[in-house]
Design an enzyme around this catalytic site. Structure first.
Site, PDB file in Angstrom:
ATOM      1  CG  ASN A 152      -7.382  -7.554   8.111  1.00 29.30           C
ATOM      2  OD1 ASN A 152      -6.975  -6.504   7.619  1.00 29.30           O
ATOM      3  ND2 ASN A 152      -8.337  -8.268   7.537  1.00 29.30           N
ATOM      4  CG  ASN A 181     -13.886 -15.417   6.502  1.00 30.15           C
ATOM      5  OD1 ASN A 181     -12.842 -16.053   6.623  1.00 30.15           O
ATOM      6  ND2 ASN A 181     -13.952 -14.288   5.828  1.00 30.15           N
ATOM      7  CE  LYS A 227      -9.650  -4.205   5.071  1.00 31.20           C
ATOM      8  NZ  LYS A 227      -8.620  -4.584   4.114  1.00 31.20           N
ATOM      9  CG  ASN A 281      -7.048 -12.202   7.861  1.00 31.68           C
ATOM     10  OD1 ASN A 281      -8.261 -12.007   7.954  1.00 31.68           O
ATOM     11  ND2 ASN A 281      -6.304 -11.559   6.984  1.00 31.68           N
ATOM     12  CD  GLU A 333      -0.730  -8.935   3.494  1.00 35.87           C
ATOM     13  OE1 GLU A 333      -0.261  -7.921   2.951  1.00 35.87           O
ATOM     14  OE2 GLU A 333      -1.947  -9.161   3.561  1.00 35.87           O
ATOM     15  CB  SER A 361      -6.409 -12.695   2.011  1.00 32.95           C
ATOM     16  OG  SER A 361      -6.148 -12.049   3.240  1.00 32.95           O
ATOM     17  CG  ASN A 391      -5.231  -5.920   4.549  1.00 34.10           C
ATOM     18  OD1 ASN A 391      -5.748  -4.802   4.459  1.00 34.10           O
ATOM     19  ND2 ASN A 391      -5.895  -7.029   4.264  1.00 34.10           N
TER      20      ASN A 391
HETATM   21  N1  LIG Z   1      -7.349  -8.654  -2.735  1.00 35.77           N
HETATM   22  C1  LIG Z   1      -8.187  -8.057  -1.918  1.00 35.77           C
HETATM   23  O1  LIG Z   1      -9.413  -8.228  -2.034  1.00 35.77           O
HETATM   24  C2  LIG Z   1      -7.702  -7.130  -0.846  1.00 35.77           C
HETATM   25  C3  LIG Z   1      -8.644  -6.348  -0.164  1.00 35.77           C
HETATM   26  C4  LIG Z   1      -8.194  -5.470   0.818  1.00 35.77           C
HETATM   27  C5  LIG Z   1      -6.851  -5.399   1.124  1.00 35.77           C
HETATM   28  N2  LIG Z   1      -5.963  -6.175   0.466  1.00 35.77           N
HETATM   29  C6  LIG Z   1      -4.550  -6.025   0.813  1.00 35.77           C
HETATM   30  O2  LIG Z   1      -3.953  -5.266  -0.233  1.00 35.77           O
HETATM   31  C7  LIG Z   1      -2.617  -5.721  -0.472  1.00 35.77           C
HETATM   32  C8  LIG Z   1      -2.500  -6.196  -1.918  1.00 35.77           C
HETATM   33  O3  LIG Z   1      -3.398  -7.294  -2.072  1.00 35.77           O
HETATM   34  P1  LIG Z   1      -3.523  -8.104  -3.424  1.00 35.77           P
HETATM   35  O4  LIG Z   1      -4.566  -9.127  -3.163  1.00 35.77           O
HETATM   36  O5  LIG Z   1      -3.683  -7.193  -4.583  1.00 35.77           O
HETATM   37  O6  LIG Z   1      -2.089  -8.828  -3.464  1.00 35.77           O
HETATM   38  P2  LIG Z   1      -1.415  -9.564  -4.707  1.00 35.77           P
HETATM   39  O7  LIG Z   1      -2.448 -10.105  -5.602  1.00 35.77           O
HETATM   40  O8  LIG Z   1      -0.367 -10.482  -4.156  1.00 35.77           O
HETATM   41  O9  LIG Z   1      -0.718  -8.353  -5.462  1.00 35.77           O
HETATM   42  C9  LIG Z   1       0.519  -7.782  -5.155  1.00 35.77           C
HETATM   43  C10 LIG Z   1       1.210  -7.606  -6.497  1.00 35.77           C
HETATM   44  O10 LIG Z   1       2.240  -6.653  -6.376  1.00 35.77           O
HETATM   45  C11 LIG Z   1       3.347  -7.158  -7.112  1.00 35.77           C
HETATM   46  N3  LIG Z   1       4.563  -6.500  -6.636  1.00 35.77           N
HETATM   47  C12 LIG Z   1       4.978  -6.348  -5.358  1.00 35.77           C
HETATM   48  N4  LIG Z   1       6.126  -5.650  -5.320  1.00 35.77           N
HETATM   49  C13 LIG Z   1       6.439  -5.386  -6.614  1.00 35.77           C
HETATM   50  C14 LIG Z   1       7.526  -4.706  -7.240  1.00 35.77           C
HETATM   51  N5  LIG Z   1       8.509  -4.172  -6.532  1.00 35.77           N
HETATM   52  N6  LIG Z   1       7.516  -4.607  -8.588  1.00 35.77           N
HETATM   53  C15 LIG Z   1       6.521  -5.139  -9.323  1.00 35.77           C
HETATM   54  N7  LIG Z   1       5.467  -5.804  -8.797  1.00 35.77           N
HETATM   55  C16 LIG Z   1       5.438  -5.919  -7.452  1.00 35.77           C
HETATM   56  C17 LIG Z   1       3.325  -8.638  -6.823  1.00 35.77           C
HETATM   57  O11 LIG Z   1       4.126  -9.339  -7.725  1.00 35.77           O
HETATM   58  P3  LIG Z   1       4.617 -10.855  -7.353  1.00 35.77           P
HETATM   59  O12 LIG Z   1       3.391 -11.705  -7.421  1.00 35.77           O
HETATM   60  O13 LIG Z   1       5.604 -11.144  -8.429  1.00 35.77           O
HETATM   61  O14 LIG Z   1       5.215 -10.782  -5.984  1.00 35.77           O
HETATM   62  C18 LIG Z   1       1.838  -8.908  -7.000  1.00 35.77           C
HETATM   63  O15 LIG Z   1       1.507  -9.050  -8.366  1.00 35.77           O
HETATM   64  C19 LIG Z   1      -2.364  -6.811   0.565  1.00 35.77           C
HETATM   65  O16 LIG Z   1      -1.790  -6.258   1.714  1.00 35.77           O
HETATM   66  C20 LIG Z   1      -3.771  -7.327   0.886  1.00 35.77           C
HETATM   67  O17 LIG Z   1      -3.849  -7.899   2.180  1.00 35.77           O
HETATM   68  C21 LIG Z   1      -6.357  -7.036  -0.521  1.00 35.77           C
END
Ligand SMILES: NC(=O)c1ccc[n+]([C@@H]2O[C@H](COP(=O)([O-])OP(=O)(O)OC[C@H]3O[C@@H](n4cnc5c(N)ncnc54)[C@H](OP(=O)(O)O)[C@@H]3O)[C@@H](O)[C@H]2O)c1
Length: 305
Positions: free
Chosen positions: A189, A203, A185, A193, A267, A255, A107
């Site tokens: 956001n 929300n 998006k 957010n 973010e 989030s 995002n």
């Molecule tokens: N979750 C949702 O429903 C959703 C929906 C739409 C959009 N998004 C967006 O999508 C993105 C990801 O969301 P998320 O919820 O999946 O985030 P998240 O749960 O924080 O997942 C990110 C993952 O990537 C890992 N990571 C980052 N850099 C890495 C690297 N170099 N090597 C290995 N692992 C790495 C992080 O590890 P660490 O924890 O160790 O840092 C974490 O496990 C965000 O921008 C969010 O705003 C999320």
């Protein structure tokens, strides 16, 4: 690109979206070779767990550090502030080549250009699905619409990757201009957010009358910035879309609010912070976005620039 049976896909990390995408891929394509780029290099394998209200799935995946197979596809769903270091890491990885297909999902937007990548095949994935994670795994709250589109114009032979992903996370729509979806998006956001953090509310609270003027002002400023990039959104229509999202997710914490409550970085720099910084570069004032950026930065562990 080879067919699915011989393809090797790499998921980055064990995040919420990664576990949803990884489990959904294996559910539909049990023979797909899938591994995880894990931060802990000594780990040989790790578990992805995905629960929904009526199902649960756990898969054990090998980690990429112990597998030197070249990646056909890398899926990186990471926080916006993790993107730059990840791209540098991928550029140096021997298994990430100019033939590797990178699917990036996050995002927000970056004020500075991202590190150019070795890989020429880069696509962006946007989703409105909702997934949270805790130490037990990921929980899928609802499947939304997803879009996949090229980040550059030189993509080749992406049909195979699209079909595999579309089968796993339908509905997935292929689009030529993914930037249009990313801006749309971003507007929503930016409206929702940070305001839920400052008002400390779920929300649905933002549907109440006192918040409508702020939502309108946030969107109006963000629409001005989007227009400077060639993306023209109607402010009233954007407000209606925002209110629709607020109604559909009324009981949810955004989030960003979840990140602040859990003392994790947010973010904000890539949402309201991005709008403010881009406004400064363009000579457009964005006081409402700037104030929220400062307020969220002050109560989270982020540092405003
Ligand atoms: N979750 C949702 O429903 C959703 C929906 C739409 C959009 N998004 C967006 O999508 C993105 C990801 O969301 P998320 O919820 O999946 O985030 P998240 O749960 O924080 O997942 C990110 C993952 O990537 C890992 N990571 C980052 N850099 C890495 C690297 N170099 N090597 C290995 N692992 C790495 C992080 O590890 P660490 O924890 O160790 O840092 C974490 O496990 C965000 O921008 C969010 O705003 C999320």
């Amino acid at each position: 690109m080879t067919d699915n049976a011989t393809q090797h896909w790499v998921m980055v990390g064990c995040g919420a979206l990664a576990q949803w995408l990884g489990c959904s891929l294996i559910r539909r394509q049990p023979t797909l070779s899938l591994s995880v780029l894990h931060r802990q290099q000594r780990l040989r394998s790790c578990n992805y767990r995905l629960s929904t209200n009526n199902s649960e799935m756990t898969i054990e995946l090998p980690t990429q550090h112990h597998d030197d197979r070249v990646a056909d596809v890398v899926i990186a769903a990471v926080k916006a502030y993790q993107v730059s270091s990840l791209l540098r890491q991928l550029n140096q990885a021997p298994w990430f080549t100019d033939k590797t297909h990178l699917i990036l999902s996050f995002n927000g937007m970056h004020s500075e250009p991202l590190t150019p990548l070795v890989s020429v095949n880069q696509q962006f994935l946007v989703t409105t699905s909702g997934v949270t994670r805790d130490h037990q795994g990921a929980h899928l709250h609802g499947i939304g619409q997803s879009w996949l589109g090229p980040m550059a114009t030189n993509n080749v032979d992406v049909d195979n990757v699209f079909d595999t992903l579309a089968e796993a996370i339908a509905p997935l729509q292929g689009v030529d201009d993914i930037e249009q979806i990313r801006w749309q998006k971003l507007l929503i956001n930016c409206a929702i957010n940070a305001l839920t953090v400052v008002a400390d509310c779920v929300n649905g609270e933002l549907l109440k009358a006192p918040y409508q003027a702020t939502l309108h002002a946030l969107l109006s400023e963000a629409c001005d910035i989007a227009a400077q990039h060639g993306y023209h959104f109607d402010v009233e229509q954007s407000l209606q879309q925002t209110q629709q999202v607020l109604s559909q997710t009324a009981a949810n914490s955004s989030s960003m609010r979840q990140d602040v409550l859990a003392a994790r970085p947010t973010e904000i720099d890539y949402l309201n912070g991005f709008i403010t910084k881009r406004g400064r570069q363009l000579g457009i004032v964005t006081p409402v976005n700037e104030r929220l950026w400062q307020q969220v930065s002050a109560i989270s562990c982020d540092h405003p620039q």
